[in-house]
Design an enzyme around this catalytic site. Structure first.
Site, mmCIF file in Angstrom:
data_model
loop_
_atom_site.group_PDB
_atom_site.id
_atom_site.type_symbol
_atom_site.label_atom_id
_atom_site.label_comp_id
_atom_site.label_asym_id
_atom_site.label_seq_id
_atom_site.Cartn_x
_atom_site.Cartn_y
_atom_site.Cartn_z
ATOM 1 N N ASN A 16 1.552 -21.501 -2.032
ATOM 2 C CA ASN A 16 0.216 -21.426 -2.317
ATOM 3 C C ASN A 16 -0.187 -20.963 -3.927
ATOM 4 O OD1 ASN A 16 0.242 -18.742 -2.143
ATOM 5 N ND2 ASN A 16 -0.822 -18.561 -0.441
ATOM 6 N N SER A 27 -0.733 -19.193 15.392
ATOM 7 C CA SER A 27 -1.917 -19.125 14.181
ATOM 8 C C SER A 27 -2.472 -17.622 14.396
ATOM 9 C CB SER A 27 -3.001 -20.101 14.538
ATOM 10 O OG SER A 27 -4.140 -19.875 13.714
ATOM 11 N N THR A 45 -5.458 -17.215 13.404
ATOM 12 C CA THR A 45 -7.068 -17.104 13.646
ATOM 13 C C THR A 45 -7.525 -17.765 14.983
ATOM 14 O OG1 THR A 45 -7.220 -19.184 12.307
ATOM 15 C CG2 THR A 45 -7.425 -17.006 11.121
ATOM 16 N N ASP A 79 -7.144 -19.457 -8.515
ATOM 17 C CA ASP A 79 -8.029 -18.984 -7.309
ATOM 18 C C ASP A 79 -9.043 -18.258 -7.737
ATOM 19 O OD1 ASP A 79 -6.694 -16.910 -7.439
ATOM 20 O OD2 ASP A 79 -6.602 -16.533 -5.079
ATOM 21 N N SER A 138 -11.450 -13.653 -2.841
ATOM 22 C CA SER A 138 -10.466 -14.690 -3.303
ATOM 23 C C SER A 138 -10.881 -16.030 -3.114
ATOM 24 C CB SER A 138 -9.073 -14.182 -2.594
ATOM 25 O OG SER A 138 -8.053 -15.101 -3.075
ATOM 26 N N ARG A 161 4.992 -21.266 15.153
ATOM 27 C CA ARG A 161 4.410 -20.188 14.788
ATOM 28 C C ARG A 161 3.100 -19.997 15.287
ATOM 29 N NH1 ARG A 161 2.318 -18.139 10.217
ATOM 30 N NH2 ARG A 161 2.572 -15.709 9.991
#
Length: 596
Positions: free
Chosen positions: A397, A524, A526, A299, A82, A522
């Site tokens: 997004n 993460s 990662t 994208d 992506s 919230r």
């Protein structure tokens, strides 16, 4: 005697397949990542491309099992990363209706991909067959495609090796967008049924989009207002859009393709594309556009789109997924009423907590439509939208679509218009239901959707922007001792925190102090960090509110202590070096989005 011979024959076939998997997988040894595992998530597997061959082989095995689970129904495999840089790649499985892999099967994907030896993989494959109670002799079929990344050929070879080892017939569709593969999976599996989705070919995809687009322009005054400039992120969307344009009459649709250099891998998503434009709040590079021109960015695999324009003086205005959702909901809602179907079809919009509160207010107060909130993640949005008669969903997004239920499609087909106005509305509504990709967010399909609506409304981008004014908002990141202690309250779509309870209590005290204030925290996905979203009527209130929020999070949960900081920072560097961690770029320098 015959039954015993049949059993022996079946066991011999099974053992032959298991031996093929064992031998073939030796060509694709797993890279040593120590104790670090690969994880299948919403985006499938995504990492540095040189780590993927063994993963790709495992995914091929899983796709074969998934197809057997549905007695030979076609399963898709898409090779793409992506909006990630060119050195990355990824892979995800597409289920029979063109939707994402069922969440229950992500466990099997992760398990197979993390087998350290060929023997482990063979045993895990056998174990999966037993756990799933699969008929080993069931039919199976897989189709696959890839984006333009140079690592795609190597990964295709690993996938083919797995499909050959599992005796799985397959079709290689070559270079294609992610939404095109989703289309092909559904079209293949509905061929010959009363739900036939379209011609089973990439050409059929272009025919369906262009044909339905032309049907929407049956009204004479519906004319495109100048060309749309499309930044294709130097990815697979560029050749796909160029091919689509061959099917579109120039007097009805004009698009100028920008950033279409797919021959230089280093240009992929570099300072261009939907993710860059959205996170950096600026035009792609290079940009030679003039003031008030209508621009959009796709994208890298063409499943997201955002619009934008600049005023005189290079003043940037973003028309993101929230804006596309409100535009689509407004127009389709009007069509439902004008066609006389408002008593039979209900329309709803699905959003996440990150949707701008002004867009929610506009949908509820001006459009008088119901908004359903769901957890962050496109799979949650898609499932919620599928429960509506007509469900509109877009992430900010730019990833999203409009889903028409079988009930809504039947009502549209069966309805008898009572006037010319009803006939025109019904014709357009039916055409839109065919043009909008029903399997997944599709940048090309969504591009046509926006252009149709702007043409029918005779709107410019400034009129689109003027429908409502975004509330100032900002996201900040706080490092914490352990992100896993942050648990959101079930049923609140990530908008409230269940644990630690004292944090939500503190939030409930200070948020009412700010006009139109909204704030939530919230974990993460990662990093050992949390992200705090703040929104209010005034930009300075957002900054003030986030100060309260960060103080509550730090005071109650604690920041990193020195030892953990060094240990976790070291682990993060190790994962990045291995290619296992692909952190998204910070929204803006300093790790924060600017208040807007």
């Amino acid at each position: 005697m015959a039954a015993r011979e049949e059993t022996v024959h079946r066991e011999d076939m099974e053992e032959d397949e298991f031996m093929k998997i064992l031998e073939a997988s030796k060509q694709f040894p797993r890279v040593d990542t120590g104790t670090r595992d690969f994880t299948y998530g919403t985006a499938g597997f995504r990492m540095r491309a040189d780590l993927l061959p063994s993963v790709m082989f495992a995914v091929g095995c899983l796709a074969s099992l998934r197809s057997r689970k549905f007695n030979g129904t076609t399963i898709g495999v898409m090779i793409t990363a992506s909006h990630n840089p060119a050195e990355d790649n990824g892979v995800k499985i597409v289920d029979p209706e063109g939707e994402m892999l069922s969440e229950e099967w992500e466990w099997y994907a992760t398990g197979l991909a993390n087998c350290r030896t060929p023997e482990e993989l063979r045993n895990a494959f056998i174990h999966s067959i037993n756990l799933l109670r699969l008929n080993h002799e069931a039919d199976r079929k897989v189709i696959f495609a890839r984006d333009t990344r140079p690592s795609g050929d190597t990964l295709v070879n690993a996938l083919k090796a797995a499909l050959d080892a599992t005796n799985t017939p397959y079709i290689d569709y070559g270079v294609a967008t992610t939404p095109q593969l989703h289309y092909l999976v559904r079209a293949t599996n509905t061929l010959g049924s009363d739900r036939e989705y379209g011609e089973v070919s990439i050409e059929g995809y272009y025919k369906k989009l262009s044909g339905s687009f032309l049907k929407t322009l049956h009204i004479e005054y519906a004319q495109q207002s100048g060309p749309v400039f499309v930044d294709c992120a130097n990815g697979v969307g560029a050749p796909a859009l160029k091919e689509l344009l061959k099917y579109m009459p120039e007097d009805k649709f004009k698009a100028v393709v920008v950033n279409d250099n797919i021959d230089d891998p280093e240009r992929l998503n570099y300072r261009c594309g939907a993710d860059f434009v959205k996170t950096q709040q600026r035009v792609p590079q290079p940009h030679t556009g003039k003031a008030m021109e209508r621009w959009c960015s796709l994208d890298g695999d063409a499943d997201r789109i955002v619009y934008y324009f600049e005023e005189e003086g290079n003043v940037f205005h973003l028309l993101d997924g929230d804006r596309i959702a409100t535009l689509a909901a407004s127009y389709i809602g009007d069509l439902v009423k004008k066609s006389g179907l408002d008593e039979q079809i209900t329309l709803g919009v699905v959003q996440t907590a990150y949707a701008n509160g002004a867009s929610t207010k506009y949908i509820e107060k001006t459009l008088h439509l119901k908004v359903e909130f769901t957890q962050t993640g496109v799979k949650h949005l898609h499932h919620a939208a599928a429960r509506q008669d007509v469900g509109v969903y877009f992430e900010a997004n730019g990833h999203g679509t409009v889903l028409f239920s079988e009930r809504a499609l039947k009502a549209i087909r069966m309805h008898e218009p009572q006037s010319t106005a009803q006939l025109n509305a019904l014709t357009t509504l039916k055409a839109l239901s065919e043009m909008i990709n029903q399997t997944v967010g599709d940048a090309l399909s969504d591009l046509l959707l926006v252009e149709v609506i702007l043409s029918h409304k005779e709107w410019t981008v400034t009129e689109w922007l003027s429908t409502y004014k975004d509330l100032p908002n900002k996201i900040i990141k706080c490092n914490v001792r352990d992100k896993n202690v942050f648990v959101t309250t079930p049923g609140t779509a990530d908008r409230r925190l269940d644990y630690p309870p004292a944090i939500q209590e503190r939030f409930d005290e200070f948020i009412p102090k700010f006009r139109e204030g909204r704030c939530f925290v919230r974990a993460s996905g990662t990093e050992d960090a949390v992200r705090i979203y703040g929104e209010a009527a005034e930009a300075y209130d957002v900054e003030h509110m986030l100060g309260y929020a960060a103080d509550a999070v730090i005071t109650i949960s604690g920041t990193y202590i020195s030892h953990l900081t060094h240990v976790r920072a070291g682990l993060k560097k190790e994962e990045i070096a291995m290619g296992l961690r692909r952190d998204p770029p910070d929204p803006r320098p300093g790790g924060e989005q600017r208040t807007r």
